[in-house]
Design a protein around this motif. Sequence first.
Motif, PDB file in Angstrom:
ATOM      1  N   ASN A   1      39.625  42.805  41.485  1.00  0.00           N
ATOM      2  CA  ASN A   1      39.154  41.713  42.346  1.00  0.00           C
ATOM      3  C   ASN A   1      39.999  40.452  42.148  1.00  0.00           C
ATOM      4  O   ASN A   1      40.776  40.361  41.203  1.00  0.00           O
ATOM      5  N   LYS A   2      39.831  39.512  43.049  1.00  0.00           N
ATOM      6  CA  LYS A   2      40.550  38.231  43.046  1.00  0.00           C
ATOM      7  C   LYS A   2      42.035  38.468  43.268  1.00  0.00           C
ATOM      8  O   LYS A   2      42.884  37.738  42.755  1.00  0.00           O
TER       9      LYS A   2
ATOM     10  N   ASP B   1      43.637  37.934  45.720  1.00  0.00           N
ATOM     11  CA  ASP B   1      44.228  36.813  46.473  1.00  0.00           C
ATOM     12  C   ASP B   1      44.942  35.839  45.532  1.00  0.00           C
ATOM     13  O   ASP B   1      45.815  35.087  45.957  1.00  0.00           O
ATOM     14  N   MET B   2      44.577  35.861  44.236  1.00  0.00           N
ATOM     15  CA  MET B   2      45.181  34.915  43.288  1.00  0.00           C
ATOM     16  C   MET B   2      46.177  35.602  42.345  1.00  0.00           C
ATOM     17  O   MET B   2      46.810  34.951  41.527  1.00  0.00           O
TER      18      MET B   2
ATOM     19  N   VAL C   1      40.999  44.161  45.745  1.00  0.00           N
ATOM     20  CA  VAL C   1      40.057  43.534  46.688  1.00  0.00           C
ATOM     21  C   VAL C   1      40.007  42.018  46.489  1.00  0.00           C
ATOM     22  O   VAL C   1      40.402  41.500  45.444  1.00  0.00           O
ATOM     23  N   ASP C   2      39.541  41.370  47.518  1.00  0.00           N
ATOM     24  CA  ASP C   2      39.326  39.920  47.456  1.00  0.00           C
ATOM     25  C   ASP C   2      37.928  39.700  48.030  1.00  0.00           C
ATOM     26  O   ASP C   2      37.738  39.802  49.251  1.00  0.00           O
ATOM     27  N   CYS C   3      36.985  39.481  47.138  1.00  0.00           N
ATOM     28  CA  CYS C   3      35.597  39.382  47.588  1.00  0.00           C
ATOM     29  C   CYS C   3      35.299  38.037  48.243  1.00  0.00           C
ATOM     30  O   CYS C   3      34.208  37.836  48.768  1.00  0.00           O
ATOM     31  N   LYS C   4      36.238  37.124  48.187  1.00  0.00           N
ATOM     32  CA  LYS C   4      36.025  35.850  48.898  1.00  0.00           C
ATOM     33  C   LYS C   4      36.204  36.072  50.390  1.00  0.00           C
ATOM     34  O   LYS C   4      35.403  35.607  51.187  1.00  0.00           O
TER      35      LYS C   4
ATOM     36  N   PRO D   1      31.388  39.137  32.642  1.00  0.00           N
ATOM     37  CA  PRO D   1      31.023  37.982  33.469  1.00  0.00           C
ATOM     38  C   PRO D   1      32.216  37.395  34.229  1.00  0.00           C
ATOM     39  O   PRO D   1      33.348  37.435  33.750  1.00  0.00           O
ATOM     40  N   ASN D   2      31.912  36.900  35.408  1.00  0.00           N
ATOM     41  CA  ASN D   2      32.845  36.118  36.221  1.00  0.00           C
ATOM     42  C   ASN D   2      33.934  36.911  36.959  1.00  0.00           C
ATOM     43  O   ASN D   2      34.793  36.307  37.596  1.00  0.00           O
ATOM     44  N   VAL D   3      33.905  38.220  36.871  1.00  0.00           N
ATOM     45  CA  VAL D   3      34.948  38.983  37.566  1.00  0.00           C
ATOM     46  C   VAL D   3      34.674  39.102  39.066  1.00  0.00           C
ATOM     47  O   VAL D   3      35.560  39.499  39.832  1.00  0.00           O
ATOM     48  N   GLY D   4      33.431  38.762  39.465  1.00  0.00           N
ATOM     49  CA  GLY D   4      33.122  38.798  40.898  1.00  0.00           C
ATOM     50  C   GLY D   4      32.163  39.909  41.295  1.00  0.00           C
ATOM     51  O   GLY D   4      32.138  40.317  42.457  1.00  0.00           O
ATOM     52  N   LYS D   5      31.328  40.356  40.343  1.00  0.00           N
ATOM     53  CA  LYS D   5      30.385  41.439  40.645  1.00  0.00           C
ATOM     54  C   LYS D   5      29.377  41.018  41.725  1.00  0.00           C
ATOM     55  O   LYS D   5      29.136  41.751  42.675  1.00  0.00           O
ATOM     56  N   SER D   6      28.796  39.810  41.550  1.00  0.00           N
ATOM     57  CA  SER D   6      27.785  39.355  42.518  1.00  0.00           C
ATOM     58  C   SER D   6      28.427  39.135  43.878  1.00  0.00           C
ATOM     59  O   SER D   6      27.839  39.477  44.908  1.00  0.00           O
ATOM     60  N   SER D   7      29.641  38.573  43.875  1.00  0.00           N
ATOM     61  CA  SER D   7      30.336  38.345  45.151  1.00  0.00           C
ATOM     62  C   SER D   7      30.559  39.679  45.854  1.00  0.00           C
ATOM     63  O   SER D   7      30.393  39.788  47.069  1.00  0.00           O
TER      64      SER D   7
HETATM   65  P1  G4P Z   1      30.081  37.741  38.374  1.00  0.00           P
HETATM   66  O1  G4P Z   1      28.902  38.154  39.197  1.00  0.00           O
HETATM   67  O2  G4P Z   1      30.923  38.910  37.961  1.00  0.00           O
HETATM   68  O3  G4P Z   1      29.731  36.892  37.187  1.00  0.00           O
HETATM   69  O4  G4P Z   1      31.051  36.846  39.293  1.00  0.00           O
HETATM   70  P2  G4P Z   1      30.717  36.022  40.622  1.00  0.00           P
HETATM   71  O5  G4P Z   1      30.524  36.939  41.781  1.00  0.00           O
HETATM   72  O6  G4P Z   1      29.647  35.036  40.327  1.00  0.00           O
HETATM   73  O7  G4P Z   1      32.124  35.272  40.828  1.00  0.00           O
HETATM   74  C1  G4P Z   1      32.621  34.357  39.870  1.00  0.00           C
HETATM   75  C2  G4P Z   1      33.499  33.337  40.587  1.00  0.00           C
HETATM   76  O8  G4P Z   1      34.632  33.999  41.140  1.00  0.00           O
HETATM   77  C3  G4P Z   1      32.828  32.652  41.774  1.00  0.00           C
HETATM   78  O9  G4P Z   1      33.373  31.336  41.849  1.00  0.00           O
HETATM   79  C4  G4P Z   1      33.296  33.445  42.963  1.00  0.00           C
HETATM   80  O10 G4P Z   1      33.268  32.705  44.163  1.00  0.00           O
HETATM   81  C5  G4P Z   1      34.727  33.728  42.541  1.00  0.00           C
HETATM   82  N1  G4P Z   1      35.271  34.935  43.173  1.00  0.00           N
HETATM   83  C6  G4P Z   1      34.712  36.164  43.219  1.00  0.00           C
HETATM   84  N2  G4P Z   1      35.524  37.015  43.836  1.00  0.00           N
HETATM   85  C7  G4P Z   1      36.621  36.330  44.200  1.00  0.00           C
HETATM   86  C8  G4P Z   1      37.848  36.681  44.861  1.00  0.00           C
HETATM   87  O11 G4P Z   1      38.107  37.826  45.233  1.00  0.00           O
HETATM   88  N3  G4P Z   1      38.761  35.678  45.028  1.00  0.00           N
HETATM   89  C9  G4P Z   1      38.546  34.414  44.608  1.00  0.00           C
HETATM   90  N4  G4P Z   1      39.495  33.512  44.825  1.00  0.00           N
HETATM   91  N5  G4P Z   1      37.418  34.053  43.962  1.00  0.00           N
HETATM   92  C10 G4P Z   1      36.473  34.997  43.773  1.00  0.00           C
HETATM   93  P3  G4P Z   1      32.591  30.063  41.370  1.00  0.00           P
HETATM   94  O12 G4P Z   1      33.554  28.956  41.299  1.00  0.00           O
HETATM   95  O13 G4P Z   1      31.783  30.398  40.155  1.00  0.00           O
HETATM   96  O14 G4P Z   1      31.603  29.805  42.505  1.00  0.00           O
HETATM   97  P4  G4P Z   1      31.911  29.461  44.046  1.00  0.00           P
HETATM   98  O15 G4P Z   1      33.354  29.044  44.163  1.00  0.00           O
HETATM   99  O16 G4P Z   1      31.655  30.718  44.806  1.00  0.00           O
HETATM  100  O17 G4P Z   1      30.949  28.392  44.335  1.00  0.00           O
END
Ligand code: G4P
Length: 311
Positions: A82-83, A85-86, A109-112, A153-159
């Motif tokens: 995930n992420k 895009d970065m 993937v890019d869950c954003k 944590p923070n890898v983007g599971k919830s997204s």
């Molecule tokens: P988690 O459940 O695994 O802990 O992760 P979560 O989905 O909360 O995502 C953690 C942070 O990473 C969030 O940013 C989320 O928006 C960002 N994120 C998730 N997937 C992607 C992606 O594919 N690309 C990018 N660029 N960011 C991603 P945050 O700053 O905590 O919140 P917010 O910006 O959504 O408000």
Amino acid sequence: MFVRKHSKIGEKMNKQNYRKEENAQSIQWFPGHMTRTRRQIEKSLSLVDAVAEVIDARIPMSSRNPVLDSIIKGKPRVVLLNKCDMADPNKTARWIQWFRTKGIPAVAVDCKSGKGLNGFIPAVQEVLKEKIQAWKSKGMVGRVIRVMIVGVPNVGKSSLINRLCKGGKADVADRPGVTRQNRWFTIGKGFELLDTPGVLWPKFEDKLVGEKLAFTGAVKDDVVDTEHLASRLLEFLAESYPQEIIRRYKLDGIDVAAYPGYELLEMIGKKRGMLVSGGEINTERASIAVLDEFRGAVIGKITLESPEEMR
Ligand code: G4P
């Protein structure tokens, strides 16, 4: 919770007390509920056919749980980088290849934005190919495939879950495996996702892993020393992405890899005119800028780990 092992708050860093490498800050994770978490995941595993491990494409190794293999015990798995895009697209492609050589289908993937998510179901079908064949030959046509998401944590599971479940239907029917905390979302024909992810811990005993997690913002900045962290990040970048930092911070003509990170931080602060009274460089402001710009991929699409390091 991530906590500082050696507190550096209040300790002003400078060229004298900053040492490359040996000063690497230790960050440890003390998981109060590690055993309980493991047990919960093991319980949910009996309800699914496959596991989707979400990792951060910028740090594909440091964002993994060290004992996942022993937790999921041979349950078919796909990896979602995930992420992306970065992350550095070139390295992401190499990582996908690396996972494939281990027999694990991996998808960037890019869950954003949702980019790449259409590769998720095909990857799960690929890893379950033989099972699906076996179900068919037993007449179990249309057998629903169930998947659970796991990751640190923070890898983007919830997204990811939010994206996949958009418009999906939560199954609250009275059947095994469905509880108030354990609901299933239909995310495609014959395809269901457990609505709560398995939150795992990273390899906290490795201080480099802690550092890389902190670079990406997975560790809260109030528990780490930002100047130290930014200095270490600059050292990583000077080595692997020198052109990106030279371009971003206008360090033309400087052999960035030859300088300790703290000196690079000072150069950046100076270039940006970040000064405190007396003309001293405000390295704290510079460090916040560097970390923010890395986390926002403003410095560039950067991946801090390569599959070649795994040999
Ligand atoms: P988690 O459940 O695994 O802990 O992760 P979560 O989905 O909360 O995502 C953690 C942070 O990473 C969030 O940013 C989320 O928006 C960002 N994120 C998730 N997937 C992607 C992606 O594919 N690309 C990018 N660029 N960011 C991603 P945050 O700053 O905590 O919140 P917010 O910006 O959504 O408000």
